[in-house]
Scaffold this active site. Structure first.
Site, mmCIF file in Angstrom:
data_model
loop_
_atom_site.group_PDB
_atom_site.id
_atom_site.type_symbol
_atom_site.label_atom_id
_atom_site.label_comp_id
_atom_site.label_asym_id
_atom_site.label_seq_id
_atom_site.Cartn_x
_atom_site.Cartn_y
_atom_site.Cartn_z
ATOM 1 N N ALA A 183 26.747 45.320 8.322
ATOM 2 C CA ALA A 183 27.995 45.268 9.098
ATOM 3 C C ALA A 183 29.017 46.147 8.390
ATOM 4 O O ALA A 183 28.790 46.578 7.261
ATOM 5 C CB ALA A 183 28.521 43.841 9.176
ATOM 6 N N LYS A 184 30.101 46.428 9.040
ATOM 7 C CA LYS A 184 31.200 47.142 8.376
ATOM 8 C C LYS A 184 32.480 46.803 9.108
ATOM 9 O O LYS A 184 32.453 46.491 10.304
ATOM 10 C CB LYS A 184 30.966 48.651 8.436
ATOM 11 C CG LYS A 184 31.812 49.442 7.468
ATOM 12 C CD LYS A 184 31.136 49.513 6.122
ATOM 13 C CE LYS A 184 31.858 50.359 5.117
ATOM 14 N NZ LYS A 184 30.991 50.631 3.958
ATOM 15 N N GLY A 185 33.597 46.897 8.398
ATOM 16 C CA GLY A 185 34.875 46.665 9.054
ATOM 17 C C GLY A 185 35.892 47.663 8.558
ATOM 18 O O GLY A 185 35.646 48.416 7.620
#
Ligand code: GLU
Length: 410
Positions: free
Chosen positions: A102-104
């Site tokens: 995931a990444k944000g």
């Protein structure tokens, strides 16, 4: 130019073709699990309201809770976060930690915000995403523009909703459930796999010259580790420009200069050159450790290093990757080269889940073991299948994620 999101897809597609996976599995692996975009209003110190946009893109959860950093940068957009989230899925699989990807990020230049403003922004972001993250769901960590302090705010805010849960985020300060050795981990991992690569070509660290672009968390710890291993680092850089010294830069002196003055500007350990010039120096090893998309079709022909180590995420575009390969320049891909950070994030999470602390020597030993094993597997896959190190890393990762998807079923 190819965007970071497109680049991640292209690199995946190329290897998926060689892996021979079905079209349906391919589209399952390429499609993010969930994309979240939120509005984050927060108060500035002067009482005005500022509104930022934040993202959390959860790419794949077949191998475990999703994992990846949070980036605060004015370039952040959905495409970039999507590409970086996919890279995390492949990265956790290459080093075989039991996580998905995931990444944000938040589209903001954190240098324009005071510390209290950054804190309010971060807490408000957590208010918006706390339901979709968590120790068994999705675990953020630092990336560009965020730090252990940001992670401490995230933990604190998350716990207001969910109670004591230190494993909801990694890269925390050591005093607050962080792991010894997490801050240095990405740079250390870069050093370990760089030396493993050089050994395969019969080269030693002492006889090799290095140029390192970027002196943030990744670049500075890579430089320090290589320097203490005997490397001659002829160029370093940060946002203020680059420094060249063919006899070798005194890296501890550069670190002290940055600690006191905030940047490399004015450092007298070498001659000032530009960041673009640094990329094209005749160093043996080039380590881009800053932004993505710095080696493109426009400058690939000018790269003179024999080895490019992708300490940053996505520093080489797919077009440039082809051009470097044609010129027999060896590229060590990001999903292996900078995986030391997420590896020690995993160690931090394990300690949090077990309420048990490891000492620094254990973290360093386990990191060395994981990175060396991953390098050996990528290297032998590349020899056996006669493919680049990038394709080999993707082949390993695609195989691991595909097996998890198939074994788990739907
Ligand atoms: N942001 C880092 C990366 O790109 C670390 C991610 C993590 O520790 O979860 O690998």
């Amino acid at each position: 130019m190819t965007s970071l999101g497109q680049a991640a897809e292209l690199f995946f597609e190329e290897s998926a073709k060689i892996a021979g996976i079905s079209d349906s599995l391919k589209s399952l692996l390429i499609t993010p699990h969930r994309e979240t975009r939120v509005e984050i209003p927060f108060l500035k110190d002067n009482g005005e309201l500022q509104i930022c946009i934040g993202y959390r893109i959860q790419h794949n959860r077949a191998r475990g809770p999703m994992k990846g950093g949070l980036r605060y940068h004015h370039h952040v957009d959905a495409d970039e976060v999507r590409g970086l989230a996919a890279l995390m899925t492949w990265k956790t699989a290459v080093v075989d930690v039991p996580f998905g990807g995931a990444k944000g990020g938040i589209t903001v230049d954190p240098r324009t915000l005071s510390i209290p403003e950054q804190e309010r922004l971060t807490r408000r972001f957590v208010d918006e995403i706390h339901d979709i993250i968590g120790p068994d769901r999705d675990i953020p960590a630092p990336d560009m523009g965020t730090s252990p302090r940001t992670m401490a705010w995230i933990m604190n805010q998350y716990q207001k909703f969910h109670g004591f849960s230190p494993g909801c985020v990694t890269g925390k300060p050591v005093e607050l459930y962080g792991a010894q050795g997490r801050t240095e981990a990405t740079g250390r991992g870069v050093g370990i796999v760089t030396l493993a690569l050089l050994r395969q070509f019969g080269k030693s660290v002492e006889g090799t010259s290095f140029a390192i672009q970027g002196f943030g968390n990744v670049g500075s710890f890579s430089a320090a580790w290589l320097y203490h291993s005997g490397a001659r680092i002829i160029a370093i850089s940060d946002i203020s420009g680059a420094i060249l010294n063919r006899d070798g830069i005194d890296i501890p002196a550069a670190q002290r200069h940055i600690e006191t003055s905030g940047s490399l500007e004015g450092f007298d350990g070498g001659k000032a050159i530009s960041n673009e010039d640094l990329l094209c120096l005749d160093a043996d090893v080039l380590i881009p450790a800053a932004l993505g998309n710095v080696i493109t079709k426009d400058n690939a022909a000018d790269i003179r290093a024999g080895f490019v180590i992708e300490a940053a995420n996505g520093p080489v575009t797919p077009e440039a990757d082809q051009l470097l390969q044609q010129r027999n320049i060896v590229v060590l891909p990001d999903i292996l080269a900078n995986a030391g950070g997420v590896t020690v994030s995993y160690f931090e999470w394990v300690q949090n889940q077990q309420y048990f602390r490891w000492d620094l020597s254990r973290v360093r030993e386990e990191l060395e073991r994981s990175m060396t094993r991953a390098f050996d597997q990528v290297w032998s896959t590349s020899r056996e299948r006669d493919v680049s190190l990038r394709t080999a890393a993707y082949l390993l990762a695609i195989d691991r994620v595909s097996r998890a998807v198939e074994l788990g079923g739907f």
